[in-house]
Design a protein around this motif. Structure first.
Motif, PDB file in Angstrom:
ATOM      1  N   PRO A 102       0.789  -1.243   0.000  1.00 26.94           N
ATOM      2  CA  PRO A 102       0.000   0.000   0.000  1.00 26.94           C
ATOM      3  C   PRO A 102       0.819   1.292   0.000  1.00 26.94           C
ATOM      4  O   PRO A 102       0.237   2.380  -0.111  1.00 26.94           O
TER       5      PRO A 102
ATOM      6  N   ASN B 238       2.773   4.602  -0.846  1.00 24.67           N
ATOM      7  CA  ASN B 238       2.717   5.552  -1.961  1.00 24.67           C
ATOM      8  C   ASN B 238       3.924   6.479  -1.920  1.00 24.67           C
ATOM      9  O   ASN B 238       4.506   6.731  -0.863  1.00 24.67           O
TER      10      ASN B 238
ATOM     11  N   ALA C 171       1.132   4.743  -6.221  1.00 29.69           N
ATOM     12  CA  ALA C 171       1.700   3.469  -5.782  1.00 29.69           C
ATOM     13  C   ALA C 171       3.196   3.409  -6.054  1.00 29.69           C
ATOM     14  O   ALA C 171       3.652   3.716  -7.148  1.00 29.69           O
TER      15      ALA C 171
ATOM     16  N   ARG D  28       2.858  -3.256 -10.709  1.00 34.59           N
ATOM     17  CA  ARG D  28       3.033  -4.469 -11.491  1.00 34.59           C
ATOM     18  C   ARG D  28       3.656  -4.112 -12.840  1.00 34.59           C
ATOM     19  O   ARG D  28       3.478  -3.005 -13.358  1.00 34.59           O
TER      20      ARG D  28
ATOM     21  N   ALA E  30       2.188  -1.237 -15.150  1.00 35.79           N
ATOM     22  CA  ALA E  30       0.748  -1.365 -14.933  1.00 35.79           C
ATOM     23  C   ALA E  30       0.000  -1.823 -16.180  1.00 35.79           C
ATOM     24  O   ALA E  30      -0.951  -1.174 -16.616  1.00 35.79           O
TER      25      ALA E  30
ATOM     26  N   GLY F 133      -7.460  -6.683 -11.239  1.00 32.73           N
ATOM     27  CA  GLY F 133      -6.282  -6.030 -10.684  1.00 32.73           C
ATOM     28  C   GLY F 133      -6.567  -4.593 -10.299  1.00 32.73           C
ATOM     29  O   GLY F 133      -7.584  -4.007 -10.679  1.00 32.73           O
ATOM     30  N   ASP F 134      -5.672  -4.014  -9.532  1.00 29.11           N
ATOM     31  CA  ASP F 134      -5.806  -2.632  -9.105  1.00 29.11           C
ATOM     32  C   ASP F 134      -5.767  -1.719 -10.323  1.00 29.11           C
ATOM     33  O   ASP F 134      -4.844  -1.798 -11.139  1.00 29.11           O
ATOM     34  N   PRO F 135      -6.752  -0.839 -10.493  1.00 25.95           N
ATOM     35  CA  PRO F 135      -6.772   0.019 -11.680  1.00 25.95           C
ATOM     36  C   PRO F 135      -5.590   0.985 -11.756  1.00 25.95           C
ATOM     37  O   PRO F 135      -5.239   1.450 -12.840  1.00 25.95           O
ATOM     38  N   ASP F 136      -4.966   1.267 -10.603  1.00 24.74           N
ATOM     39  CA  ASP F 136      -3.796   2.145 -10.593  1.00 24.74           C
ATOM     40  C   ASP F 136      -2.502   1.383 -10.856  1.00 24.74           C
ATOM     41  O   ASP F 136      -1.421   1.984 -10.878  1.00 24.74           O
TER      42      ASP F 136
ATOM     43  N   ARG G 184      -1.174  -0.989  -8.926  1.00 27.18           N
ATOM     44  CA  ARG G 184      -0.480  -1.431  -7.715  1.00 27.18           C
ATOM     45  C   ARG G 184      -0.373  -2.953  -7.714  1.00 27.18           C
ATOM     46  O   ARG G 184      -1.336  -3.659  -8.008  1.00 27.18           O
TER      47      ARG G 184
ATOM     48  N   THR H 244       0.020  -6.829  -6.218  1.00 29.38           N
ATOM     49  CA  THR H 244      -0.667  -7.550  -5.151  1.00 29.38           C
ATOM     50  C   THR H 244       0.332  -8.052  -4.118  1.00 29.38           C
ATOM     51  O   THR H 244       1.544  -8.090  -4.363  1.00 29.38           O
TER      52      THR H 244
END
Length: 381
Positions: free
Chosen positions: A202, A204, A264, A268, A276, A287-290, A292, A294
């Motif tokens: 998490p 940033n 983030a 990924r 991303a 998956g995280d739209p930003d 990030r 997992t």
């Protein structure tokens, strides 16, 4: 299911996403008919659910789904389950290898399954079944595995990635690439902060960090288990290859070159190094739209990086947290300071367990220390 679901959980769920009671079964009297106050309004159920880790929720739901499938197969009532049904199910699990591992569940997972069944009953408004028989099955199973010296009797713990292990892993990492910079920062920051993967992912930039006068960084970390925020200071390390501060700055600079300057820290990437990349499953975005990464991806990075060295062990994102304890103990740091830096409670049993395991081998072994002191005294005489 990820490996972290193999561990026992302490909570019991209140959730309505449970298997339906088969129509041809006669349910027992629900708790709500015994006690008119034994119910929760929807907002209270939501509040309870918010306090349950997402991983725990997924694990419990999977446990109940498999229990319901077995009950249908053997023509038993799913809910409310008779105590004998739960006992028989645990006996079945003890004897039945899983397709993925070719081994039955371990005792710790079976403890969690019992908790899942009890929680599901509470959530549906039923008195949980007596599970004494089921727990005796697990206790006997655990004893038999221990006497046979079966590895399944021992808790599955991540191996400690201390400075020596990290040095080996990083020496085999191409830190000129964006992915190499990310992987180095992930491992070194996990060690410096004594963080779990769930606390690293998490983070940033710049929001989770503050510059320090000595050139170091202060990280604002959410300690997930204790549910508290902690500010952890990191001074620059004398060894540039093992410096978390330098590794974070190198990653931040590389991300800025790609146009990513906020948000983030750990993103990924695909095998070609693209940031991303969009992911889909059955035609739907996942998956995280930003972008990030997992927690599972963080563990995969640690495992892949350390396994290149050929060092034996079970390497996960938690290895960096355990490795910090070992590094600090080797440096002679007081256990209280170690615990407070890593967000453990004073007298934490988990931390004491790490210390006991690390002290049992190598230079920290008490007998080895006694022998060195004795030899030193003899030499002085």
């Amino acid at each position: 299911m990820s490996s972290q679901h193999e561990e026992v959980v302490d909570a019991e769920l209140v959730d309505d996403r449970l298997p339906a009671i088969p129509e041809d079964r006669t349910p027992a009297v629900p708790q709500t008919e015994q006690d008119p106050d034994a119910w929760l309004p929807p907002e209270a159920q939501e509040d309870v659910q918010a306090g349950i880790p997402e991983d725990t929720t997924r694990a419990y739901e999977g446990d109940m789904r498999r229990f319901a499938e077995w009950c249908e197969l053997v023509d038993r009532r799913v809910m409310p389950a008779a105590p004998q049904t739960v006992t028989a199910y645990l006996s079945y699990l003890k004897r039945t290898p899983r397709e993925a591992t070719k081994r039955p569940y371990g005792p710790a997972t079976m403890d969690r399954i019992i908790a899942s069944i009890r929680s599901a009953h509470r959530a549906a408004g039923f008195q949980p079944p007596d599970t004494m028989g089921a727990r005796k099955v697990v206790a006997g199973y655990r004893k038999a595995l221990a006497e046979a010296q079966d590895p399944a009797a021992r808790p599955r713990k991540a191996s400690p990635a201390d400075r020596a292990v990290l040095g080996e892993a990083l020496s085999r990492l191409d830190r000129t690439t964006l992915s190499g910079k990310r992987d180095a920062a992930l491992m070194l920051l996990g060690h410096a902060l004594a963080s779990r993967g769930s606390e690293l992912v998490p983070l940033n930039w710049p929001g989770s960090f503050m510059e320090l006068p000595d050139g170091g960084l202060k990280a604002h970390v959410y300690r997930k288990k204790r549910k508290v925020w902690q500010d952890v200071e990191m001074a620059p390390d004398p060894d540039p290859d093992l410096c978390a501060v330098r590794a974070v700055r190198a990653l931040v600079a590389a991300l800025a070159d790609e146009g990513h300057t906020r948000g983030a820290l750990f993103l990924r990437m695909d095998r070609w190094g693209y940031l991303a990349p969009p992911m889909q499953r059955d035609g739907k975005p996942i998956g995280d739209p930003d972008g990030r990464m997992t927690i599972e991806a963080a563990s995969d990075i640690v495992q892949r990086s350390i396994e290149r060295t050929g060092l034996p062990g079970r390497w996960r994102s938690h290895s960096s947290r355990r490795g910090f304890v070992k590094s600090a103990r080797t440096a002679g740091v007081d256990i209280v300071r170690i615990g407070r830096h890593g967000g453990w409670k004073d007298n934490s049993q988990a931390l004491l367990g790490y210390v006991d395991e690390d002290d049992a081998a190598g230079d920290l072994n008490p007998l080895a220390q006694i022998g060195r002191e004795a030899a030193k005294r003899e030499a002085e005489e």
